[in-house]
Design a protein around this motif. Structure first.
Motif, PDB file in Angstrom:
ATOM      1  N   THR A  25     -49.044 -27.222 -18.226  1.00 22.53           N
ATOM      2  CA  THR A  25     -47.572 -28.068 -18.887  1.00 22.53           C
ATOM      3  C   THR A  25     -46.425 -26.693 -18.375  1.00 22.53           C
ATOM      4  O   THR A  25     -45.610 -26.630 -17.480  1.00 22.53           O
ATOM      5  CB  THR A  25     -47.306 -28.656 -19.770  1.00 22.53           C
ATOM      6  OG1 THR A  25     -47.902 -29.665 -20.375  1.00 22.53           O
ATOM      7  CG2 THR A  25     -46.302 -28.773 -19.991  1.00 22.53           C
ATOM      8  N   ILE A  26     -46.821 -25.650 -18.853  1.00 23.12           N
ATOM      9  CA  ILE A  26     -45.970 -23.507 -18.804  1.00 23.12           C
ATOM     10  C   ILE A  26     -46.269 -23.868 -17.434  1.00 23.12           C
ATOM     11  O   ILE A  26     -45.120 -23.462 -17.008  1.00 23.12           O
ATOM     12  CB  ILE A  26     -46.193 -22.772 -20.100  1.00 23.12           C
ATOM     13  CG1 ILE A  26     -44.762 -22.010 -19.606  1.00 23.12           C
ATOM     14  CG2 ILE A  26     -47.543 -22.391 -19.627  1.00 23.12           C
ATOM     15  CD1 ILE A  26     -44.813 -21.507 -20.941  1.00 23.12           C
ATOM     16  N   THR A  27     -47.446 -23.411 -16.995  1.00 21.05           N
ATOM     17  CA  THR A  27     -47.850 -23.030 -15.018  1.00 21.05           C
ATOM     18  C   THR A  27     -47.089 -23.649 -14.254  1.00 21.05           C
ATOM     19  O   THR A  27     -46.714 -23.577 -13.531  1.00 21.05           O
ATOM     20  CB  THR A  27     -49.105 -22.621 -15.203  1.00 21.05           C
ATOM     21  OG1 THR A  27     -49.943 -23.461 -15.397  1.00 21.05           O
ATOM     22  CG2 THR A  27     -49.406 -21.387 -16.445  1.00 21.05           C
ATOM     23  N   ALA A  28     -47.453 -25.229 -14.544  1.00 17.38           N
ATOM     24  CA  ALA A  28     -46.665 -26.322 -13.658  1.00 17.38           C
ATOM     25  C   ALA A  28     -44.911 -25.712 -13.558  1.00 17.38           C
ATOM     26  O   ALA A  28     -44.273 -26.223 -12.336  1.00 17.38           O
ATOM     27  CB  ALA A  28     -47.152 -27.325 -13.451  1.00 17.38           C
ATOM     28  N   GLY A  29     -44.593 -25.405 -14.221  1.00 19.66           N
ATOM     29  CA  GLY A  29     -42.897 -25.348 -14.166  1.00 19.66           C
ATOM     30  C   GLY A  29     -42.630 -23.293 -14.392  1.00 19.66           C
ATOM     31  O   GLY A  29     -40.941 -24.015 -13.546  1.00 19.66           O
ATOM     32  N   ARG A  30     -43.311 -23.411 -13.594  1.00 21.34           N
ATOM     33  CA  ARG A  30     -43.072 -22.090 -13.342  1.00 21.34           C
ATOM     34  C   ARG A  30     -42.556 -21.761 -11.983  1.00 21.34           C
ATOM     35  O   ARG A  30     -43.200 -22.107 -10.809  1.00 21.34           O
ATOM     36  CB  ARG A  30     -44.002 -20.653 -13.790  1.00 21.34           C
ATOM     37  CG  ARG A  30     -44.462 -21.117 -15.065  1.00 21.34           C
ATOM     38  CD  ARG A  30     -43.053 -20.214 -16.666  1.00 21.34           C
ATOM     39  NE  ARG A  30     -42.806 -18.894 -15.894  1.00 21.34           N
ATOM     40  CZ  ARG A  30     -41.989 -18.941 -16.505  1.00 21.34           C
ATOM     41  NH1 ARG A  30     -41.114 -19.677 -18.323  1.00 21.34           N
ATOM     42  NH2 ARG A  30     -41.563 -17.681 -16.236  1.00 21.34           N
ATOM     43  N   SER A  31     -41.834 -20.603 -11.663  1.00 19.48           N
ATOM     44  CA  SER A  31     -42.393 -20.224 -10.127  1.00 19.48           C
ATOM     45  C   SER A  31     -42.536 -19.080  -9.898  1.00 19.48           C
ATOM     46  O   SER A  31     -42.546 -18.667  -8.520  1.00 19.48           O
ATOM     47  CB  SER A  31     -39.704 -19.720  -9.829  1.00 19.48           C
ATOM     48  OG  SER A  31     -39.833 -18.564 -11.012  1.00 19.48           O
ATOM     49  N   GLU A  32     -43.185 -18.638 -10.684  1.00 18.17           N
ATOM     50  CA  GLU A  32     -43.763 -17.367  -9.932  1.00 18.17           C
ATOM     51  C   GLU A  32     -45.647 -17.682  -9.683  1.00 18.17           C
ATOM     52  O   GLU A  32     -45.844 -19.292 -10.003  1.00 18.17           O
ATOM     53  CB  GLU A  32     -43.938 -16.246 -11.689  1.00 18.17           C
ATOM     54  CG  GLU A  32     -43.140 -16.153 -11.770  1.00 18.17           C
ATOM     55  CD  GLU A  32     -42.644 -16.623 -13.077  1.00 18.17           C
ATOM     56  OE1 GLU A  32     -42.026 -16.062 -13.735  1.00 18.17           O
ATOM     57  OE2 GLU A  32     -42.917 -17.448 -13.501  1.00 18.17           O
ATOM     58  N   THR A  33     -45.647 -17.675  -9.168  1.00 18.29           N
ATOM     59  CA  THR A  33     -47.353 -17.770  -7.535  1.00 18.29           C
ATOM     60  C   THR A  33     -48.310 -17.482  -8.556  1.00 18.29           C
ATOM     61  O   THR A  33     -49.203 -18.281  -8.400  1.00 18.29           O
ATOM     62  CB  THR A  33     -47.266 -16.993  -6.334  1.00 18.29           C
ATOM     63  OG1 THR A  33     -47.007 -15.637  -6.506  1.00 18.29           O
ATOM     64  CG2 THR A  33     -46.020 -17.507  -5.669  1.00 18.29           C
ATOM     65  N   VAL A  34     -48.236 -16.582  -9.372  1.00 13.69           N
ATOM     66  CA  VAL A  34     -49.448 -16.291 -10.347  1.00 13.69           C
ATOM     67  C   VAL A  34     -49.902 -16.624 -11.596  1.00 13.69           C
ATOM     68  O   VAL A  34     -48.411 -15.937 -12.181  1.00 13.69           O
ATOM     69  CB  VAL A  34     -50.258 -14.832  -9.068  1.00 13.69           C
ATOM     70  CG1 VAL A  34     -51.633 -14.094 -10.051  1.00 13.69           C
ATOM     71  CG2 VAL A  34     -50.506 -15.026  -8.520  1.00 13.69           C
ATOM     72  N   THR A  35     -50.335 -16.855 -12.458  1.00 18.67           N
ATOM     73  CA  THR A  35     -50.186 -16.375 -13.997  1.00 18.67           C
ATOM     74  C   THR A  35     -51.655 -15.058 -13.978  1.00 18.67           C
ATOM     75  O   THR A  35     -52.482 -15.358 -13.738  1.00 18.67           O
ATOM     76  CB  THR A  35     -50.587 -17.416 -14.368  1.00 18.67           C
ATOM     77  OG1 THR A  35     -49.979 -18.627 -13.997  1.00 18.67           O
ATOM     78  CG2 THR A  35     -50.502 -17.381 -16.074  1.00 18.67           C
ATOM     79  N   THR A  36     -51.249 -14.219 -14.915  1.00 18.74           N
ATOM     80  CA  THR A  36     -51.752 -13.553 -15.603  1.00 18.74           C
ATOM     81  C   THR A  36     -51.533 -13.261 -17.170  1.00 18.74           C
ATOM     82  O   THR A  36     -51.380 -13.853 -17.870  1.00 18.74           O
ATOM     83  CB  THR A  36     -51.445 -12.259 -15.491  1.00 18.74           C
ATOM     84  OG1 THR A  36     -52.903 -10.656 -15.640  1.00 18.74           O
ATOM     85  CG2 THR A  36     -50.069 -11.350 -16.302  1.00 18.74           C
ATOM     86  N   LEU A  37     -53.482 -12.435 -17.765  1.00 19.82           N
ATOM     87  CA  LEU A  37     -53.171 -12.816 -19.442  1.00 19.82           C
ATOM     88  C   LEU A  37     -54.009 -11.993 -19.749  1.00 19.82           C
ATOM     89  O   LEU A  37     -55.245 -11.657 -19.149  1.00 19.82           O
ATOM     90  CB  LEU A  37     -52.993 -14.612 -19.390  1.00 19.82           C
ATOM     91  CG  LEU A  37     -54.501 -15.061 -19.375  1.00 19.82           C
ATOM     92  CD1 LEU A  37     -56.254 -14.150 -20.029  1.00 19.82           C
ATOM     93  CD2 LEU A  37     -54.467 -16.593 -19.549  1.00 19.82           C
ATOM     94  N   THR A  38     -54.234 -11.898 -21.133  1.00 20.67           N
ATOM     95  CA  THR A  38     -55.100 -10.739 -21.513  1.00 20.67           C
ATOM     96  C   THR A  38     -56.092 -11.646 -22.807  1.00 20.67           C
ATOM     97  O   THR A  38     -55.069 -12.008 -23.013  1.00 20.67           O
ATOM     98  CB  THR A  38     -54.075  -9.944 -22.254  1.00 20.67           C
ATOM     99  OG1 THR A  38     -53.608 -10.110 -23.111  1.00 20.67           O
ATOM    100  CG2 THR A  38     -53.787  -8.348 -20.720  1.00 20.67           C
ATOM    101  N   CYS A  39     -57.110 -11.296 -22.849  1.00 17.17           N
ATOM    102  CA  CYS A  39     -57.840 -12.382 -23.475  1.00 17.17           C
ATOM    103  C   CYS A  39     -58.813 -11.140 -24.885  1.00 17.17           C
ATOM    104  O   CYS A  39     -59.233 -10.638 -24.346  1.00 17.17           O
ATOM    105  CB  CYS A  39     -58.403 -13.559 -22.743  1.00 17.17           C
ATOM    106  SG  CYS A  39     -59.539 -14.577 -24.034  1.00 17.17           S
ATOM    107  N   ILE A  40     -58.849 -11.383 -25.699  1.00 17.45           N
ATOM    108  CA  ILE A  40     -59.356 -10.805 -27.163  1.00 17.45           C
ATOM    109  C   ILE A  40     -61.400 -10.482 -26.279  1.00 17.45           C
ATOM    110  O   ILE A  40     -61.508 -11.715 -25.832  1.00 17.45           O
ATOM    111  CB  ILE A  40     -59.104 -10.870 -27.845  1.00 17.45           C
ATOM    112  CG1 ILE A  40     -57.885 -10.344 -28.636  1.00 17.45           C
ATOM    113  CG2 ILE A  40     -60.376 -10.277 -29.054  1.00 17.45           C
ATOM    114  CD1 ILE A  40     -57.350 -11.497 -30.121  1.00 17.45           C
ATOM    115  N   ILE A  41     -61.837  -9.722 -25.914  1.00 17.64           N
ATOM    116  CA  ILE A  41     -62.991 -10.474 -25.003  1.00 17.64           C
ATOM    117  C   ILE A  41     -64.045 -10.438 -26.386  1.00 17.64           C
ATOM    118  O   ILE A  41     -64.829 -10.706 -25.856  1.00 17.64           O
ATOM    119  CB  ILE A  41     -63.887  -8.955 -24.634  1.00 17.64           C
ATOM    120  CG1 ILE A  41     -63.589  -6.992 -25.809  1.00 17.64           C
ATOM    121  CG2 ILE A  41     -62.721  -8.029 -24.137  1.00 17.64           C
ATOM    122  CD1 ILE A  41     -64.268  -6.262 -25.311  1.00 17.64           C
TER     123      ILE A  41
END
Length: 182
Positions: free
Chosen positions: A128-144
């Motif tokens: 839902t959030i990524t579909a509504g964004r204008s940016e072309t790539v998503t990044t995140l950090t995840c606790i290993i």
């Protein structure tokens, strides 16, 4: 589940801060987070409140029977964000240019109350959030060490860039990105 999603900008999210912190408190109540000052509700509140005024800040909340049962928040990735810069040449070269052009969405937090986990709700909130964004790539950090989340992000198409720390007192994270088109 008949879940409803709502979008909030920084001002709207600020109005529901207590509800967001309460979800965080429940999600991070158990091991290995309980007792770690980095994961305290107060520490999270400070990080959340600091994020409200960042460029492109947005929260998507998932509601069931009028109650928030999960949410995500993020913002446009600043090209000079220390964790991003610390990756150096481990970042794909095209992403460096996209960050400079403010075309990367930084998904900062994604959480679902424990009793609603493993039902696909996290993916729905994410999409839902990524579909509504204008940016072309998503990044995140995840606790290993957060294997369920780590595995989910890989299933969703995220690719690893490298390990980072957000602060000296933070755990080790994997920096990941979702290529455009996912």
């Amino acid at each position: 589940m008949d879940v409803e999603f709502q979008r909030h900008d920084g001002r709207g999210a600020k109005a529901i801060t207590e509800k967001l912190v309460e979800v965080y408190r429940q999600v991070y109540a158990g091991p290995p987070y309980a007792g770690d000052p980095f994961f305290s509700a107060d520490s999270f509140r400070d990080r959340l409140e600091a994020a409200f005024d960042t460029d492109g800040f947005e929260t998507v909340t998932a509601h069931l029977d009028g109650r928030i049962i999960g949410y995500v928040h993020g913002a446009t990735l600043p090209a000079d964000k220390p964790w991003w810069v610390s990756l150096g040449d481990r970042r794909p070269s095209d992403l460096v240019g996209l960050a400079d052009a403010q075309q990367i969405f930084w998904l900062r937090e994604l959480m679902v109350l424990p009793e609603y986990q493993n039902r696909g709700l996290g993916r729905q909130i994410h999409n839902t959030i990524t579909a509504g964004r204008s940016e072309t790539v998503t990044t995140l950090t995840c606790i290993i060490d957060n294997q369920p989340a780590h595995d989910a992000y890989l299933r969703w198409g995220y690719e690893l860039m490298g390990e980072i720390r957000h602060a000296p007192e933070s755990p080790l994270y994997d920096a990941m990105y979702l290529p455009s088109g996912h």
